[in-house]
Design an enzyme around this catalytic site. Structure first.
Site, PDB file in Angstrom:
ATOM      1  N   CYS A 123      29.920  13.543 -58.686  1.00  0.00           N
ATOM      2  CA  CYS A 123      29.087  14.061 -57.698  1.00  0.00           C
ATOM      3  C   CYS A 123      30.058  15.024 -56.583  1.00  0.00           C
ATOM      4  O   CYS A 123      30.865  15.697 -56.879  1.00  0.00           O
ATOM      5  CB  CYS A 123      28.174  13.104 -57.092  1.00  0.00           C
ATOM      6  SG  CYS A 123      27.011  13.894 -55.714  1.00  0.00           S
ATOM      7  N   ASP A 171      20.581  19.513 -64.461  1.00  0.00           N
ATOM      8  CA  ASP A 171      21.127  19.246 -63.166  1.00  0.00           C
ATOM      9  C   ASP A 171      20.558  20.484 -62.225  1.00  0.00           C
ATOM     10  O   ASP A 171      20.473  21.553 -62.291  1.00  0.00           O
ATOM     11  CB  ASP A 171      22.470  19.255 -62.971  1.00  0.00           C
ATOM     12  CG  ASP A 171      22.881  18.805 -61.624  1.00  0.00           C
ATOM     13  OD1 ASP A 171      22.629  18.870 -60.521  1.00  0.00           O
ATOM     14  OD2 ASP A 171      24.219  18.212 -61.767  1.00  0.00           O
ATOM     15  N   HIS A 201      21.238  15.682 -63.019  1.00  0.00           N
ATOM     16  CA  HIS A 201      22.245  15.158 -62.337  1.00  0.00           C
ATOM     17  C   HIS A 201      22.452  13.875 -62.254  1.00  0.00           C
ATOM     18  O   HIS A 201      21.427  12.822 -62.451  1.00  0.00           O
ATOM     19  CB  HIS A 201      21.977  15.670 -60.797  1.00  0.00           C
ATOM     20  CG  HIS A 201      23.144  15.413 -59.940  1.00  0.00           C
ATOM     21  ND1 HIS A 201      24.375  16.272 -59.837  1.00  0.00           N
ATOM     22  CD2 HIS A 201      23.475  14.626 -58.783  1.00  0.00           C
ATOM     23  CE1 HIS A 201      25.165  15.969 -58.853  1.00  0.00           C
ATOM     24  NE2 HIS A 201      24.563  14.876 -58.185  1.00  0.00           N
TER      25      HIS A 201
END
Length: 234
Positions: A123, A171, A201
């Site tokens: 991330c 995502d 994600h």
């Protein structure tokens, strides 16, 4: 053996904590793990254990030490998720790259290091892994679902060492346009590999609603294959 009592000196002279995973051998590559927006969470510590079990040492610096030292937030608690997003919005990416650079230098000098260091980020950490790659700070860089990579593609030609990025086609942070930009630019650099998975994600975090075991297994196998280049010849 795991320890949470490590400190690293920053470029400005301040000191920040790091979570350390010692390898099971006397000489091993070290992986610097760049955290998600939630801090050094159980998932990050599980990642350390996984990589130590695979023959690596690990250093996981507290990248939020300027804003909220030692914070650990639960992505599944709405108020804590909002707090994490606020920290991310205020995060100084340049300072974060410098902190990772210090962590890399620290890792190279560890008595059980073989001198070779990788960065693996998730991330926020995935975006930082790209910046590390663009500056050739580590021997290889790996990012999982890095945020905003399409805004950094002007740096792709600067990547001269192996780098790998794992992204999800579902995502919500990656638009179709962003995906096209990444595929076009990353494909121009032989040092880069870009892998897409039919997932959302945070697919590699077991506590995430988007967790996908199949995609994680494939992505982690590819990660270990790249990291293996840093091991001493047997």
């Amino acid at each position: 053996m795991l320890s949470d009592g490590v400190e690293i000196t920053s470029r400005s002279g301040g000191r920040f904590g790091a979570y350390l995973g010692k390898p099971t051998t006397d000489s091993a590559p070290i992986v610097v793990i760049a955290q998600e927006i939630f801090g050094i969470t159980p998932f990050i510590r599980e990642t350390v254990e996984w990589l130590v079990g695979a023959g690596f040492g690990c250093v996981c610096p507290d990248l939020y030490w300027r804003q909220a030292p030692n914070i650990e937030l639960d992505a599944n608690v709405p108020s804590e998720r909002e707090q994490a997003l606020a920290l991310f919005r205020d995060f100084d990416m340049e300072a974060g790259v410098n902190d990772l650079s210090c962590a890399i230098e620290y890792a190279r000098a560890l008595p059980f290091s073989n001198g070779r260091v990788a960065v693996v980020g998730y991330c926020l950490g995935g975006a930082l892994a790209f910046d590390v790659a663009a500056r050739s700070l580590a021997d290889c860089s790996i990012g999982y679902y890095g945020v905003g990579l399409e805004k950094k593609v002007s740096l792709v030609p600067a990547i001269t060492r192996p780098a790998m990025f794992h992204m999800g086609t579902k995502d919500h942070y990656v638009t179709e346009e962003a995906r096209s930009i990444l595929e076009e630019h990353f494909g121009r650099n032989k040092n880069l590999s870009l892998h897409w998975y039919p997932v959302g994600h945070s697919f590699a975090r077991s506590s995430s609603p988007n967790f996908d075991q199949a995609a994680t297994t494939v992505a982690n196998a590819r990660t270990l294959e790249l990291l293996a280049m840093l091991k001493d010849p047997s």
